[in-house]
Design an enzyme around this catalytic site. Structure first.
Site, PDB file in Angstrom:
ATOM      1  N   TYR A  19      42.791  47.361  44.066  1.00 37.75           N
ATOM      2  CA  TYR A  19      42.173  48.365  43.200  1.00 37.75           C
ATOM      3  C   TYR A  19      41.216  49.256  43.990  1.00 37.75           C
ATOM      4  CZ  TYR A  19      44.339  46.469  39.053  1.00 37.75           C
ATOM      5  OH  TYR A  19      45.254  46.101  38.107  1.00 37.75           O
ATOM      6  N   TYR A 147      43.827  40.199  30.043  1.00 31.29           N
ATOM      7  CA  TYR A 147      44.349  40.504  31.379  1.00 31.29           C
ATOM      8  C   TYR A 147      45.357  39.429  31.752  1.00 31.29           C
ATOM      9  CZ  TYR A 147      45.007  41.228  36.311  1.00 31.29           C
ATOM     10  OH  TYR A 147      45.598  41.435  37.531  1.00 31.29           O
ATOM     11  N   ASP A 248      47.941  31.632  28.672  1.00 30.88           N
ATOM     12  CA  ASP A 248      47.748  31.977  30.074  1.00 30.88           C
ATOM     13  C   ASP A 248      46.441  31.326  30.539  1.00 30.88           C
ATOM     14  OD1 ASP A 248      47.029  33.135  32.461  1.00 30.88           O
ATOM     15  OD2 ASP A 248      47.492  35.198  31.856  1.00 30.88           O
ATOM     16  N   LYS A 277      46.030  30.433  40.163  1.00 24.44           N
ATOM     17  CA  LYS A 277      44.699  30.509  40.780  1.00 24.44           C
ATOM     18  C   LYS A 277      44.187  29.196  41.384  1.00 24.44           C
ATOM     19  CE  LYS A 277      43.043  34.881  39.278  1.00 24.44           C
ATOM     20  NZ  LYS A 277      43.310  35.635  38.066  1.00 24.44           N
TER      21      LYS A 277
HETATM   22  C1  LIG Z   1      44.506  36.517  37.872  1.00 17.59           C
HETATM   23  C2  LIG Z   1      45.204  36.358  36.582  1.00 17.59           C
HETATM   24  C3  LIG Z   1      46.579  36.622  36.457  1.00 17.59           C
HETATM   25  C4  LIG Z   1      47.410  37.148  37.607  1.00 17.59           C
HETATM   26  O1  LIG Z   1      47.488  36.263  38.661  1.00 17.59           O
HETATM   27  P1  LIG Z   1      47.895  36.812  40.126  1.00 17.59           P
HETATM   28  O2  LIG Z   1      48.006  35.564  40.943  1.00 17.59           O
HETATM   29  O3  LIG Z   1      46.769  37.707  40.557  1.00 17.59           O
HETATM   30  O4  LIG Z   1      49.173  37.534  39.987  1.00 17.59           O
HETATM   31  C5  LIG Z   1      47.175  36.415  35.224  1.00 17.59           C
HETATM   32  N1  LIG Z   1      46.462  35.972  34.166  1.00 17.59           N
HETATM   33  C6  LIG Z   1      45.139  35.705  34.251  1.00 17.59           C
HETATM   34  C7  LIG Z   1      44.420  35.202  33.050  1.00 17.59           C
HETATM   35  C8  LIG Z   1      44.457  35.902  35.459  1.00 17.59           C
HETATM   36  O5  LIG Z   1      43.141  35.666  35.520  1.00 17.59           O
END
Ligand SMILES: *Cc1c(COP(=O)(O)O)cnc(C)c1O
Length: 429
Positions: A19, A147, A248, A277
């Site tokens: 970004y 997000y 997610d 993550k």
């Molecule tokens: C960081 C994140 C993603 C994307 O993960 P990347 O490994 O950066 O592609 C998706 N969902 C949530 C909630 C996130 O915090």
């Protein structure tokens, strides 16, 4: 010793950062190494890490157990294709994930990043309904301020304003959006809070394959915490309207909110779960999408008879062995006590910011501390101030937030918090 100036020049010449603009004059800091909770810059300065490299480095950096696991695996093989072949790190990690995630999730699909885990989750939902003779259920429902990643599918369910959907309007899938709930973490969810989601489901359920949510904590879309009660009601509505629930937990998974998975705050289970993550303790890129035997079987028995996804680096053995080592480290550590202690110190420390006129709100949950300002921070001035103060904090927009590695001790955490409070106190409105 690295030539600091030369490295920065070549970075400016050749490299694009996340970004960012290539002609940006924002400060950038070369890192020499990192150890525990300390990031060592190339000029010798040491910073206490407040970011865990974006939610991931939960055990800190350069951990001997993690290093050993990866180096052992390196001796066997660093990678092997996953079509038609399998290996112990992948099987062990899948089995462990199934054991620690909500009980109904039993099948694991490994991918290379969080965004791809979200793409895979959405494809699973669509293929499931297709196999159930409901091919018109292709859309996703979500809430604003979410997000879910930077690939097109993930972008389509991320906040339309933050994600600049207008810029990609011809390419991006149009999804259904409900209002983000206004009920906070410790508040009940009223009819008013849930009505927008209910209306969307009532009006559009024929076209909706799944509701996708970040449970309890909305991360990069605004660092907002909402009521477990909302999540409970969302689960009920999904069942009522024949819509799958995708959670997610890429940011919230593996203890960050005080529970191993944030959905445990609401005592509900998703149909599909995304993790990423912290999965490898920040060592390698790896993510996974989990689902139930019923969904996996329906997809497998329907047209075209297979799940339509298969990344080149699927279930990379180095990454899987890092995942296994990280999860075992976590599960064998007093992580709940650590998160509780971090929560307490963040609360007492950051609460002081409530008195500043330019601070809108302070919120703490588990090992996440957020100070929301009235105005966006000026990154060009504030980022070097944090570095001068000996801490690594990376604000965005109106948000200054901390999510330190779980292993941080009391003194380092207080140093981090005091530095942040002092810099926030000096922000001019
Ligand atoms: C960081 C994140 C993603 C994307 O993960 P990347 O490994 O950066 O592609 C998706 N969902 C949530 C909630 C996130 O915090």
């Amino acid at each position: 010793m690295t030539n600091y100036t030369n490295l920065l020049e070549r970075d400016r010449d050749y490299v694009w950062h996340p970004y960012s603009a290539t002609n940006s004059n924002q400060a950038i800091f070369p890192v020499q190494s990192a150890q525990g909770v300390r990031i060592k810059l190339a000029d010798g300065r040491e910073l206490i890490d407040g970011m865990s490299s974006w939610w991931s480095a939960i055990h800190g950096y350069n951990h001997p157990v993690m290093n050993q696991a990866i180096s052992n695996q390196l001796g066997d093989m660093s990678h092997i294709m996953f079509g038609g072949l399998t290996h112990q790190p992948a099987v062990d990690l899948a089995e462990l994930l199934v054991k620690i995630t909500p009980p109904s999730l039993k099948k694991v699909f490994f991918v290379d990043s969080g965004s791809v885990a979200v793409e895979v989750a959405m494809k699973m939902a669509i293929q499931y309904w297709y196999a159930k003779d409901q091919p018109q259920k292709q859309k996703m429902l979500t809430i604003s301020h979410g997000y879910h990643g930077d690939t097109f599918g993930a972008m389509s369910v991320s906040d339309p304003v933050n994600g600049m959907h207008s810029l990609f309007s011809d390419t991006l899938a149009q999804q259904f959006f409900a209002d983000t709930p206004s009920c906070k973490f410790n508040q009940p969810c009223t009819d008013k809070d849930i009505s927008s989601l209910q209306d969307q489901l009532e009006n559009n359920h024929q076209h909706i394959a799944a509701l996708i949510l970040e449970p309890i904590v909305q991360g990069a879309g605004g660092m907002r915490f909402y009521s477990p009660d909302y999540l409970k009601q969302a689960r009920k509505l999904c069942d009522q309207y024949n819509v799958l629930l995708i959670l997610d937990e890429i940011a919230t998974g593996f203890g960050r909110t005080g529970k191993l998975f944030a959905c445990e705050h609401a005592a509900i289970e998703p149909d599909i779960l995304c993790v990423g993550k912290a999965l490898t303790g920040g060592y390698m890129t790896l993510a996974a999408t989990l689902t139930t035997p019923a969904i996996a079987q329906t997809i497998s028995e329907g047209e075209p008879g297979v799940f339509m996804h298969g990344p080149t680096f699927m279930a990379n053995p180095l990454a899987c062995s890092a995942g296994l080592a990280s999860l075992n480290l976590l599960l064998n550590s007093p992580w709940q006590d650590r998160i509780t202690q971090i929560q307490q110190l963040l609360s007492t420390g950051l609460e002081q910011c409530k008195d500043f006129p330019h601070v809108k709100e302070v919120r703490i949950l588990g090992a996440i501390g957020v100070v929301e300002l009235h105005q966006a921070v000026d990154m060009q001035t504030i980022q070097p101030q944090f570095v001068e103060a000996g801490v690594w904090v990376r604000p965005f927009n109106r948000l200054i937030y901390l999510m330190p590695p779980y292993i941080i001790d009391k003194d380092d955490l207080n140093f981090l918090i005091n530095a942040v409070v002092s810099i926030i106190s000096n922000i001019k409105d």
